[in-house]
Design an enzyme around this catalytic site. Structure first.
Site, mmCIF file in Angstrom:
data_model
loop_
_atom_site.group_PDB
_atom_site.id
_atom_site.type_symbol
_atom_site.label_atom_id
_atom_site.label_comp_id
_atom_site.label_asym_id
_atom_site.label_seq_id
_atom_site.Cartn_x
_atom_site.Cartn_y
_atom_site.Cartn_z
ATOM 1 N N GLY A 177 0.801 -1.219 0.000
ATOM 2 C CA GLY A 177 0.000 0.000 0.000
ATOM 3 C C GLY A 177 0.832 1.266 0.000
ATOM 4 O O GLY A 177 2.020 1.259 -0.267
ATOM 5 N N HIS B 24 2.438 4.645 -4.910
ATOM 6 C CA HIS B 24 3.013 5.790 -5.620
ATOM 7 C C HIS B 24 3.199 5.401 -7.083
ATOM 8 O O HIS B 24 2.877 4.266 -7.480
ATOM 9 C CB HIS B 24 4.331 6.227 -4.976
ATOM 10 C CG HIS B 24 5.310 5.099 -4.770
ATOM 11 N ND1 HIS B 24 5.913 4.442 -5.816
ATOM 12 C CD2 HIS B 24 5.760 4.500 -3.636
ATOM 13 C CE1 HIS B 24 6.706 3.509 -5.352
ATOM 14 N NE2 HIS B 24 6.628 3.500 -4.025
ATOM 15 N N HIS C 75 4.490 1.938 -7.976
ATOM 16 C CA HIS C 75 3.512 0.844 -7.950
ATOM 17 C C HIS C 75 2.616 0.885 -9.197
ATOM 18 O O HIS C 75 2.261 -0.158 -9.759
ATOM 19 C CB HIS C 75 2.589 0.979 -6.726
ATOM 20 C CG HIS C 75 3.263 0.800 -5.407
ATOM 21 N ND1 HIS C 75 3.439 1.828 -4.518
ATOM 22 C CD2 HIS C 75 3.790 -0.300 -4.805
ATOM 23 C CE1 HIS C 75 4.039 1.381 -3.427
ATOM 24 N NE2 HIS C 75 4.273 0.092 -3.582
ATOM 25 N N GLN D 132 7.592 -9.612 7.808
ATOM 26 C CA GLN D 132 8.825 -9.187 7.150
ATOM 27 C C GLN D 132 9.464 -7.965 7.827
ATOM 28 O O GLN D 132 10.445 -7.430 7.335
ATOM 29 C CB GLN D 132 8.605 -8.938 5.657
ATOM 30 C CG GLN D 132 7.741 -7.731 5.300
ATOM 31 C CD GLN D 132 7.433 -7.676 3.815
ATOM 32 O OE1 GLN D 132 6.618 -8.446 3.303
ATOM 33 N NE2 GLN D 132 8.082 -6.782 3.089
ATOM 34 N N GLY E 259 9.201 -4.658 -8.503
ATOM 35 C CA GLY E 259 10.099 -3.583 -8.919
ATOM 36 C C GLY E 259 11.559 -3.992 -8.786
ATOM 37 O O GLY E 259 11.932 -4.697 -7.843
ATOM 38 N N VAL F 272 11.380 3.315 -10.742
ATOM 39 C CA VAL F 272 10.795 4.607 -11.143
ATOM 40 C C VAL F 272 11.347 5.670 -10.200
ATOM 41 O O VAL F 272 11.409 5.463 -8.986
ATOM 42 C CB VAL F 272 9.254 4.557 -11.056
ATOM 43 C CG1 VAL F 272 8.650 5.887 -11.494
ATOM 44 C CG2 VAL F 272 8.718 3.421 -11.925
ATOM 45 N N MET G 295 11.560 6.063 -6.184
ATOM 46 C CA MET G 295 10.265 6.165 -5.483
ATOM 47 C C MET G 295 10.132 5.058 -4.462
ATOM 48 O O MET G 295 10.483 3.902 -4.718
ATOM 49 C CB MET G 295 9.125 6.111 -6.485
ATOM 50 C CG MET G 295 9.031 7.380 -7.267
ATOM 51 S SD MET G 295 7.466 7.480 -8.130
ATOM 52 C CE MET G 295 7.737 8.982 -9.053
ATOM 53 N N SER H 272 7.580 4.151 -0.692
ATOM 54 C CA SER H 272 6.588 4.627 0.286
ATOM 55 C C SER H 272 7.299 5.289 1.453
ATOM 56 O O SER H 272 6.777 6.206 2.085
ATOM 57 C CB SER H 272 5.743 3.454 0.787
ATOM 58 O OG SER H 272 5.136 2.808 -0.309
ATOM 59 N N ARG H 273 8.515 4.822 1.757
ATOM 60 C CA ARG H 273 9.244 5.358 2.919
ATOM 61 C C ARG H 273 9.797 6.772 2.674
ATOM 62 O O ARG H 273 10.218 7.424 3.619
ATOM 63 C CB ARG H 273 10.383 4.404 3.314
ATOM 64 C CG ARG H 273 9.877 3.113 3.949
ATOM 65 C CD ARG H 273 10.989 2.285 4.571
ATOM 66 N NE ARG H 273 10.462 1.190 5.363
ATOM 67 C CZ ARG H 273 10.386 -0.084 4.969
ATOM 68 N NH1 ARG H 273 10.813 -0.430 3.780
ATOM 69 N NH2 ARG H 273 9.890 -1.006 5.774
HETATM 70 O O1 PAF Z 1 7.750 -5.087 -1.916
HETATM 71 C C1 PAF Z 1 6.806 -5.106 -1.107
HETATM 72 O O2 PAF Z 1 6.012 -4.160 -1.002
HETATM 73 C C2 PAF Z 1 6.639 -6.319 -0.209
HETATM 74 O O3 PAF Z 1 7.862 -6.838 0.187
HETATM 75 C C3 PAF Z 1 5.744 -7.411 -0.831
HETATM 76 C C4 PAF Z 1 6.367 -7.998 -2.086
HETATM 77 C C5 PAF Z 1 4.386 -6.832 -1.160
HETATM 78 C C6 PAF Z 1 5.548 -8.563 0.164
HETATM 79 O O4 PAF Z 1 4.936 -8.137 1.333
#
Ligand code: PAF
Length: 281
Positions: free
Chosen positions: A31, A34, A37, A61, A147, A176, A184, A186-187
């Site tokens: 989620g 950006h 994605h 993770q 990506g 990207v 790019m 999210s962080r």
């Molecule tokens: O790259 C990510 O956003 C995550 O590591 C993924 C592949 C969605 C697994 O949770």
């Protein structure tokens, strides 16, 4: 766009799509979508008839001192962006749905996670491979798109798919970047304006390494030292790792050659950023 929240309903929806003769592409995400994605989604749509996007901030993770709780979230914004790009299904399960009590199984790739990010994030890739394997069994895609910014993740998932004979095409999409070169992520939303300026040193150092290589430098250590001091000239930076390695095994190399991977993780303030590039003659 259909929103599906349970494993059963997602599996049924995928069975229906497959029985109708259409193909499925999956873009797994956590989620806070950006443009990076959205590029994955566009690439997925080029490959298959139906696009499923998953939105799940996967707790397994994240390490105990990492940013799971603080990870940026914007469900309404994500739904709108995915719909605008033309996603057919958004799969957004709860943590309980993905990890019901009593679960005991995980998927572990042995060697590739022992390099780069795996060294400072023990267990991270076990969490990634386990959740991605589960998503593959739930969504039953013909293709899945990731990506290249997360180069090691793409390598680990490709290895898992090969080793476990998963009948899924893995597609890697180039990183990207913002107009100023920042990859790019999210962080990036964590970065304060003054940190964001220092964050540009990652991409600039990749360009620097590329230039040194083109000018004839072959010693990995020389390039690494150069890049290290360049990054550390920028305030708020702290290097987690900079590596020049084989793009397949991820083992460090001493001598650079065409295609050598340069990958790095750098903390800028409290934000850990990654970037990578392949050296080209
Ligand atoms: O790259 C990510 O956003 C995550 O590591 C993924 C592949 C969605 C697994 O949770």
């Amino acid at each position: 766009m259909e929103i599906i929240k349970t494993v059963d309903l997602m599996q049924q929806a995928s069975d229906t799509i497959r029985m109708s003769g259409e193909s499925i592409a999956l873009v797994p995400t956590m989620g806070f979508l950006h443009e990076g994605h959205l590029m994955l989604m566009r690439a997925a749509k080029d490959h298959c008839d139906q696009l499923v996007v998953s939105l799940f901030v996967n707790p397994t993770q994240f390490g105990p001192n990492e940013d799971f709780e603080a990870y940026p979230r914007d469900t309404q914004g994500d739904l709108k962006k995915a719909e605008d790009v033309g996603a057919d299904v958004m799969f957004m399960p709860s943590a309980k749905e993905m990890y019901p009590p009593g679960a005991q199984t995980s998927v572990v790739v042995k060697d590739l996670p022992q390099h780069l990010c795996g060294l400072s994030r023990p267990g991270h890739f076990d969490g990634v491979t386990t959740v991605v394997a589960k998503l593959f069994h739930i969504v039953k895609p013909h293709a899945a798109v990731f990506g290249q910014k997360d180069y090691q993740q793409l390598a680990v998932i490709s290895r898992m798919v090969m080793d476990l004979d998963m009948d899924i095409q893995i597609i890697g999409v180039p990183t990207v970047r913002e107009a100023d070169g920042l990859a790019m992520s999210s962080r990036n939303s964590y970065l304060k304006p003054e940190e964001r300026i220092s964050a540009l040193s990652l991409k600039k150092s990749l360009d620097l390494a590329q230039r040194l290589f083109r000018e004839g430098e072959k010693k990995a250590q020389v390039v690494k030292d150069f890049v290290k001091s360049y990054i550390l000239e920028h305030p708020y930076t702290e290097i987690d790792y900079i590596t020049l390695c084989d793009p397949v095994t991820l083992e460090d190399v001493n001598t650079l050659s065409d295609g050598t991977l340069m990958a790095m993780a750098v903390r800028v303030g409290k934000t850990r950023l990654i970037d990578n590039g392949r050296l080209v003659k």
